[in-house]
Scaffold this active site. Structure first.
Site, PDB file in Angstrom:
ATOM      1  N   ASN A   1       1.056   0.369  -0.873  1.00 39.65           N
ATOM      2  CA  ASN A   1       1.171  -1.042  -0.263  1.00 39.65           C
ATOM      3  C   ASN A   1       0.077  -1.906  -0.468  1.00 39.65           C
ATOM      4  O   ASN A   1       0.060  -3.336  -0.213  1.00 39.65           O
ATOM      5  CB  ASN A   1       1.534  -1.111   1.037  1.00 39.65           C
ATOM      6  CG  ASN A   1       2.983  -0.647   1.498  1.00 39.65           C
ATOM      7  OD1 ASN A   1       3.895  -1.420   0.796  1.00 39.65           O
ATOM      8  ND2 ASN A   1       3.264   0.296   2.226  1.00 39.65           N
ATOM      9  N   LYS A   2      -1.089  -1.559  -1.222  1.00 38.38           N
ATOM     10  CA  LYS A   2      -2.156  -2.316  -1.566  1.00 38.38           C
ATOM     11  C   LYS A   2      -2.235  -2.916  -2.938  1.00 38.38           C
ATOM     12  O   LYS A   2      -1.298  -2.626  -3.826  1.00 38.38           O
ATOM     13  CB  LYS A   2      -3.410  -1.376  -1.744  1.00 38.38           C
ATOM     14  CG  LYS A   2      -3.527  -0.710  -0.291  1.00 38.38           C
ATOM     15  CD  LYS A   2      -3.988  -1.576   0.902  1.00 38.38           C
ATOM     16  CE  LYS A   2      -4.669  -0.856   2.077  1.00 38.38           C
ATOM     17  NZ  LYS A   2      -3.825  -0.312   3.161  1.00 38.38           N
ATOM     18  N   VAL A   3      -2.988  -4.038  -2.888  1.00 41.45           N
ATOM     19  CA  VAL A   3      -2.959  -5.000  -4.291  1.00 41.45           C
ATOM     20  C   VAL A   3      -2.881  -4.251  -5.512  1.00 41.45           C
ATOM     21  O   VAL A   3      -2.388  -4.456  -6.245  1.00 41.45           O
ATOM     22  CB  VAL A   3      -4.013  -6.040  -3.910  1.00 41.45           C
ATOM     23  CG1 VAL A   3      -5.332  -5.694  -3.985  1.00 41.45           C
ATOM     24  CG2 VAL A   3      -3.552  -7.202  -5.205  1.00 41.45           C
TER      25      VAL A   3
END
Ligand SMILES: *Cc1c(COP(=O)(O)O)cnc(C)c1O
Length: 395
Positions: free
Chosen positions: A185-187
């Site tokens: 879920n991180k960029v």
């Protein structure tokens, strides 16, 4: 926000390159791997991006935090100061290292302030561990100065802020150690992954050994390598590293897209009377993964979240009611509920009065910016969100 929204041929090709050789491990197998060293390649890219001399890619961001603390020699009897607004990984990693978490309030930057950090310090404090929440930097210069004066380590949790800057420097490259997460879920994502970044060769060396059972990585035959210290296993696989290699090259593109979305939402919400915005110590350095703002009261924040969700606004967070990111609902920590018995050297917090944090967090709403949004849809999306917030305010 997450980089997986823009997976394409680049990620698939990188994974295929690993599968062509079948070497999924980051160490050894030099003849079989045909020159493909994905974890090493990602580490070089992190060094360049973070402006540090050493980076260690490993299994996840939580492991990066634990490994950093271990590498700094932090453990039993030591205290680590962390903020009330973060992901639970902050206290998990501290407790995994055998140390004691001490909580400090956040302010309108949504991050730990110097004032609250200094109040949390005791003679047992070894580390100040601010978190650059929601894609933007904490006001880290005063914390750094404070740590230098007091002989404390500064560990930056930049797990949510890869690509963000603070006064010209990359977050995660400012303290003694910086930690990144590349979870799904991180960029920028590896699927699962994390990194330790540092300019201290000794800390890197110890982190490198600790995260791989103590292996000193000195010999092509793993069985003949030395073990100066006992360690653990927090290794990354080459498949995950390969995805990260493809993703990290897109960091600037991602941030440009996120900033465009954030500007549209901010401009629309700035027209709504009663809405105020998160204070950013470096607005230009923001990675723009979230737009965060304050409503006048807790009840109005809840109403705004409700109205926006009803209007189909994606990615709305009222952190105060979230079970994972704010101290209010950390009932497992508050109740000292752990699967196993902790060492008697870990002194869990007994008192949980964080009214100074509540004052901001009860009123705070964040909207996650999506990479997949089309530019032509932004005005309508932003107007829809602003109208919903307005409805909440007029009741
Ligand atoms: C995501 C995150 C972590 C942990 O990262 P994982 O890779 O999911 O273990 C730690 N701290 C913060 C603030 C995070 O957002």
């Amino acid at each position: 926000m997450p980089g997986f929204e823009l997976f394409d041929e680049d990620e698939r090709r990188a994974v295929s390159e690993v599968m062509e050789t079948g070497v999924l491990m980051r160490y050894g197998f030099a003849a079989e791997r045909k020159g493909r060293w994905k974890a090493r390649e990602m580490e070089a890219a992190i060094c360049e991006r973070a402006g540090v001399s050493h980076a260690l890619l490993l299994a996840n961001g939580t492991a990066a935090l634990t490994t950093s603390l271990a590498a700094l020699g932090v453990g039993a009897g030591d205290e680590v100061v962390m903020p009330t607004f973060t992901f639970t990984a902050s206290f998990e990693s501290i407790i995994a290292a055998g140390a004691t978490p001490v909580l400090a309030d956040v302010d309108d930057t949504l991050c730990m302030s110097l004032e609250s950090a200094s109040r949390a310090v005791t003679p047992r404090t070894k580390v100040i561990m601010p978190v650059h929440m929601c894609g933007a930097a904490a006001d880290v210069a005063p914390l750094r100065e404070f740590c230098q004066e007091r002989g404390l380590f500064l560990v930056e949790d930049a797990c949510q802020a890869f690509g963000a800057k603070y006064k010209g420097k990359s977050v995660g490259g400012i303290g003694d150690v910086g930690c990144y997460s590349f979870d799904f879920n991180k960029v920028v994502t590896c699927g699962e992954g994390g990194a330790v970044a540092t300019n201290d060769a000794k800390v890197y060396e110890r982190a490198d050994m600790y995260h791989d059972h103590g292996h000193d990585h000195s010999n092509p035959d793993r069985g003949l390598e030395g073990h100066q210290f006992a360690g653990y296993n927090y290794r990354i696989s080459e498949l995950n590293a390969a995805i990260g290699c493809a993703q990290i090259r897109k960091t600037d593109k991602f941030i440009t897209v996120l900033k465009r979305g954030k500007k549209a939402f901010r401009d629309a919400l700035a027209q709504v009377d009663g809405v105020t915005f998160r204070r950013l110590p470096d607005a230009d350095g923001d990675s723009a993964t979230f737009l965060s703002f304050f409503m006048p009261t807790e009840a109005l924040a809840r109403a705004a979240a409700r109205e926006m969700k009803a209007a189909g606004v994606e990615g709305v967070f009222h952190w105060y009611d979230n079970n994972w990111h704010y101290v209010r609902n950390w009932n497992h920590l508050k109740g000292h509920s752990f699967v196993h018995k902790l060492s008697s050297d870990v002194h869990l917090p007994e008192s949980f009065d964080f009214s100074a944090s509540d004052r901001w967090m009860s009123r705070c709403i964040s909207i996650s910016m999506k990479l997949g949004w089309r530019e032509e849809d932004l005005p309508a999306k932003a107007a829809n969100a602003a109208a919903a917030v307005k409805r909440a305010l007029v009741g």
